[in-house]
Design a protein around this motif. Sequence first.
Motif, mmCIF file in Angstrom:
data_model
loop_
_atom_site.group_PDB
_atom_site.id
_atom_site.type_symbol
_atom_site.label_atom_id
_atom_site.label_comp_id
_atom_site.label_asym_id
_atom_site.label_seq_id
_atom_site.Cartn_x
_atom_site.Cartn_y
_atom_site.Cartn_z
ATOM 1 N N TRP A 269 4.056 17.848 4.165
ATOM 2 C CA TRP A 269 3.645 16.666 3.388
ATOM 3 C C TRP A 269 4.830 16.172 2.541
ATOM 4 O O TRP A 269 5.166 14.986 2.543
ATOM 5 N N THR A 270 5.470 17.101 1.857
ATOM 6 C CA THR A 270 6.606 16.744 1.008
ATOM 7 C C THR A 270 7.766 16.206 1.845
ATOM 8 O O THR A 270 8.432 15.230 1.463
ATOM 9 N N LYS A 271 7.998 16.831 2.984
ATOM 10 C CA LYS A 271 9.094 16.385 3.845
ATOM 11 C C LYS A 271 8.868 14.945 4.311
ATOM 12 O O LYS A 271 9.802 14.126 4.311
ATOM 13 N N LEU A 272 7.622 14.611 4.688
ATOM 14 C CA LEU A 272 7.328 13.247 5.121
ATOM 15 C C LEU A 272 7.421 12.276 3.945
ATOM 16 O O LEU A 272 7.918 11.157 4.090
ATOM 17 N N ARG A 273 6.953 12.697 2.773
ATOM 18 C CA ARG A 273 7.045 11.839 1.589
ATOM 19 C C ARG A 273 8.505 11.497 1.286
ATOM 20 O O ARG A 273 8.830 10.338 0.981
ATOM 21 N N ASP A 274 9.377 12.486 1.404
ATOM 22 C CA ASP A 274 10.786 12.278 1.068
ATOM 23 C C ASP A 274 11.576 11.640 2.206
ATOM 24 O O ASP A 274 12.662 11.080 1.966
#
Length: 394
Positions: A269-274
């Motif tokens: 989730w964090t990787k896609l957000r960033d």
Amino acid sequence: MSTAAPSVFEADLPTFTYGFTATPHDIFDDVRAAQSRAPIALGPLGPEILSYELARDILRDNRFRLPPGITLAAQGITSGPLYDKMAGSLLGLDGPPHVRLRKLVSKAFTPRATARLQDTIHEVVNGLVDRVLDAGRCDVVTDIARSYPTPIICALLGAPREDWPLFADWTEEVFKALNFQPEVTFDEAQIMRAWGELDTYVDDMVAARQSNLTDDLLSELIRAESDGDRLNLDELRMLVAGFLMAGTDTTRNQLAASVQVLCEHPDQWTKLRDHPELAMQAVEESMRHSPAASIVPRVAGEDAEFGGYMFPAGTFILVNTFVANRDPAIYHDADRFDITREDVPPILTFGGGAHYCLGANLARRELAEALVVLTRRLAAPVASDRPRGSHCSE
């Protein structure tokens, strides 16, 4: 010495069983164990294709056909006006009639047609998020996914915004015949009434465009021509209903499933957000790892030798795309969810061959935009119960 292939039913293939309320995750260990022994196994409904290569091949093999009206037939309805309407839709046709319609429709369903929906897609998903931000929490299934695809299909067709709620109501009613749940019954007359209202609305849309074609999908379908052949009014009606059916339920269920698996993997989730540039890879990986539609039905139209076995004519077959998309022979560390996967073969979730999903490009675009917006605007996701899958893909 005879070299005839053994019958698929008499070849000592691995077997497994499950109840009809089971999710793919409930039975995954049993199916994976069968897959490790053979590329085909016998499930409770008949042979199931488990390997990636055989699944891909059978979806491209015209000897194996989509069973007409399968969702209704599963509920004991094999005749009557609703069955005829469902079996005569693009989802139910096969052979030359299907090839003819696909040839015409593909001329209208171009990447350009879906690209011009980008602003609408962006507006719709942000509007849904706006409605839940103040509450401080949301149920992605009911608050966002359920309402997401229908306005986009309406915009694609060229229906005016004020009429989008009508399409949502008609779609919900018709879907009662498609989402088979053993304990749920539906009113066939009520479904036919809703479908009739949709047909009448489409008739009016077509009449308005005959003298004033625009740049929407319905106008493109009216323009579509192949060797002098064009779509008639009955076919235009049927296609609009088909786009609503095929483009609504699977997309909203897949959005819920994609968000679910991202919630279960907070690092992703964090990787896609960033890194929003990973959105398309996130769509492909979530549809590979956690698809909403996980089986594709086929029937052998003739005695057919396939994969080293003989399938008698009439054999009902399930192509288990869920487990084929996790075939360890094809995907490294196949059960790992990783949105940075590269150089992997195409997922089978959109089907294959003559029935490959016409709206695949639009679905990918819708899902990618939604995942970018949700990961950017919603914080601290918490996974609840895994959403159940939808009806089979075409």
